[in-house]
Design an enzyme around this catalytic site. Sequence first.
Site, mmCIF file in Angstrom:
data_model
loop_
_atom_site.group_PDB
_atom_site.id
_atom_site.type_symbol
_atom_site.label_atom_id
_atom_site.label_comp_id
_atom_site.label_asym_id
_atom_site.label_seq_id
_atom_site.Cartn_x
_atom_site.Cartn_y
_atom_site.Cartn_z
ATOM 1 N N TYR A 1 -14.646 1.421 9.615
ATOM 2 C CA TYR A 1 -13.223 1.754 9.763
ATOM 3 C C TYR A 1 -12.922 2.159 11.212
ATOM 4 O O TYR A 1 -12.050 1.598 11.854
ATOM 5 C CB TYR A 1 -12.900 2.891 8.806
ATOM 6 C CG TYR A 1 -11.439 3.293 8.768
ATOM 7 C CD1 TYR A 1 -10.469 2.427 8.269
ATOM 8 C CD2 TYR A 1 -11.027 4.562 9.188
ATOM 9 C CE1 TYR A 1 -9.132 2.812 8.204
ATOM 10 C CE2 TYR A 1 -9.707 4.951 9.113
ATOM 11 C CZ TYR A 1 -8.759 4.075 8.622
ATOM 12 O OH TYR A 1 -7.430 4.465 8.558
ATOM 13 N N VAL B 1 -4.738 -11.246 5.311
ATOM 14 C CA VAL B 1 -4.244 -11.400 6.686
ATOM 15 C C VAL B 1 -5.377 -11.534 7.716
ATOM 16 O O VAL B 1 -5.118 -11.752 8.903
ATOM 17 C CB VAL B 1 -3.241 -10.261 6.993
ATOM 18 C CG1 VAL B 1 -3.963 -8.970 7.321
ATOM 19 C CG2 VAL B 1 -2.280 -10.637 8.094
ATOM 20 N N ASP C 1 0.403 -8.915 1.637
ATOM 21 C CA ASP C 1 -0.644 -8.041 1.069
ATOM 22 C C ASP C 1 -1.565 -8.872 0.191
ATOM 23 O O ASP C 1 -1.123 -9.831 -0.444
ATOM 24 C CB ASP C 1 0.008 -6.910 0.250
ATOM 25 C CG ASP C 1 -0.863 -5.670 0.199
ATOM 26 O OD1 ASP C 1 -1.974 -5.751 -0.345
ATOM 27 O OD2 ASP C 1 -0.445 -4.622 0.724
ATOM 28 N N LYS D 1 3.325 -12.807 19.037
ATOM 29 C CA LYS D 1 3.450 -13.575 20.292
ATOM 30 C C LYS D 1 4.276 -14.843 20.048
ATOM 31 O O LYS D 1 5.205 -15.155 20.804
ATOM 32 C CB LYS D 1 2.044 -13.936 20.795
ATOM 33 C CG LYS D 1 2.006 -14.798 22.030
ATOM 34 C CD LYS D 1 0.578 -14.852 22.568
ATOM 35 C CE LYS D 1 0.406 -15.944 23.604
ATOM 36 N NZ LYS D 1 -0.165 -17.175 23.050
ATOM 37 N N GLY E 1 0.837 -1.205 0.000
ATOM 38 C CA GLY E 1 0.000 0.000 0.000
ATOM 39 C C GLY E 1 0.867 1.247 0.000
ATOM 40 O O GLY E 1 2.103 1.180 -0.113
#
Length: 312
Positions: free
Chosen positions: A145, A57, A31, A105, A10
């Site tokens: 958003y 993702v 992406d 993690k 992006g």
Amino acid sequence: MRTLITGGAGFIGSHLCERFLAEGHAVVCVDNFITGRPGNIHHLVEHPKFRVIVHDVSKPLYVDGLLDNVLHFASPASPVDYQKSPIQTLKVGSLGTHVTLGIAKAHGARYLIASTSEVYGDPEVHPQTEAYWGNVNPVGERSMYDESKRFAEAMTVAYHREHGVNTHIVRIFNTFGERMRLDDGRVLPNFVGQAFRGEPLTVYGDGSQTRSFCYVSDLVDGIYRLLNSDYHLPVNLGNPAEMTILEFAEEILRLTGSHSRIVYKPLPADDPRQRKPDISLAKRLLGWEPKVSREEGLRRTIEHYKRKLAAK
Ligand code: NAD
Ligand code: UDP
């Protein structure tokens, strides 16, 4: 060092990939190209330390090898883009944040999430400090958003508090620069595209709403500093130089030398009336403040679009 950057194809993500490669990191860019473009990372693909994984993702992802840093920047960011894909936007802010926190993690990596000034909604506190909780419509036209980013922040602090992940949260205010898509619908590409084509510049409402525009290299520098800090709560990054959208249209006309007119269109619902970051915390904590003036940043961005259009 090895760094995973989601949304790396992006606008901001591609500049982050460049910066981390320049710092000597190996970079894994993830992406799905929903709003990004292969052309944004075309110049990086031959780099021996650069790898691209084409993946959504919001779905589980397992990355081989060591990772030192995970930066989650995947998300449609322009109001036009996120309103076109509301569910994808909610998923990448919620499920995508969960997936990427899980990766951090598992790898014991530092984590940084791209949050936004939109968590303040249509703010009643001006300028916006990190202590302000915001004024967001949970079912409004920007809610996919705003609420996904608010959830992302909550998930990130939970992973820090419950699992001890070394997390960081940046609240990004309007950022511009090379590689924003000319058709992404945000104000800068809209105005520059219209000015180049000799079309009228479309100011929404009466143009009295304000924004504060930050050039991308300054933002990337602040992100790099924040990632390497020991601070875990949100930090505003942006340029406090506030202006009205009408003034911005006039500035674009001046810098492009265009004779386009200005026309007025209806103001979209829930469009924030004013926005300006209080960056005292970033100054104190990171020794950061913007170095590139808006005018200089705009000159560079306009030159970039000129070169791109000339090459077509
Ligand atoms: P952009 O649309 O240019 O980049 C977003 C990237 O994420 C694109 O390459 C897109 O394909 C990718 N992406 C989206 N959903 C994905 C998914 N599910 N899986 C994999 N990749 C996915 O937008 P941008 O302006 O570069 O914004 C980048 C980040 O910064 C976003 O998280 C945005 O919310 C945040 N941000 C940007 C601004 C700004 O002014 N540019 C302001 C506040 C916050
Ligand atoms: N805007 C405008 N004309 C356009 C595009 C946007 O007047 O062609 C206005 C929009 O209503 C908002 C501001 O410019 O007040 C910034 O819009 P943008 O979509 O860039 O980002 P936002 O800050 O609203 O997320």
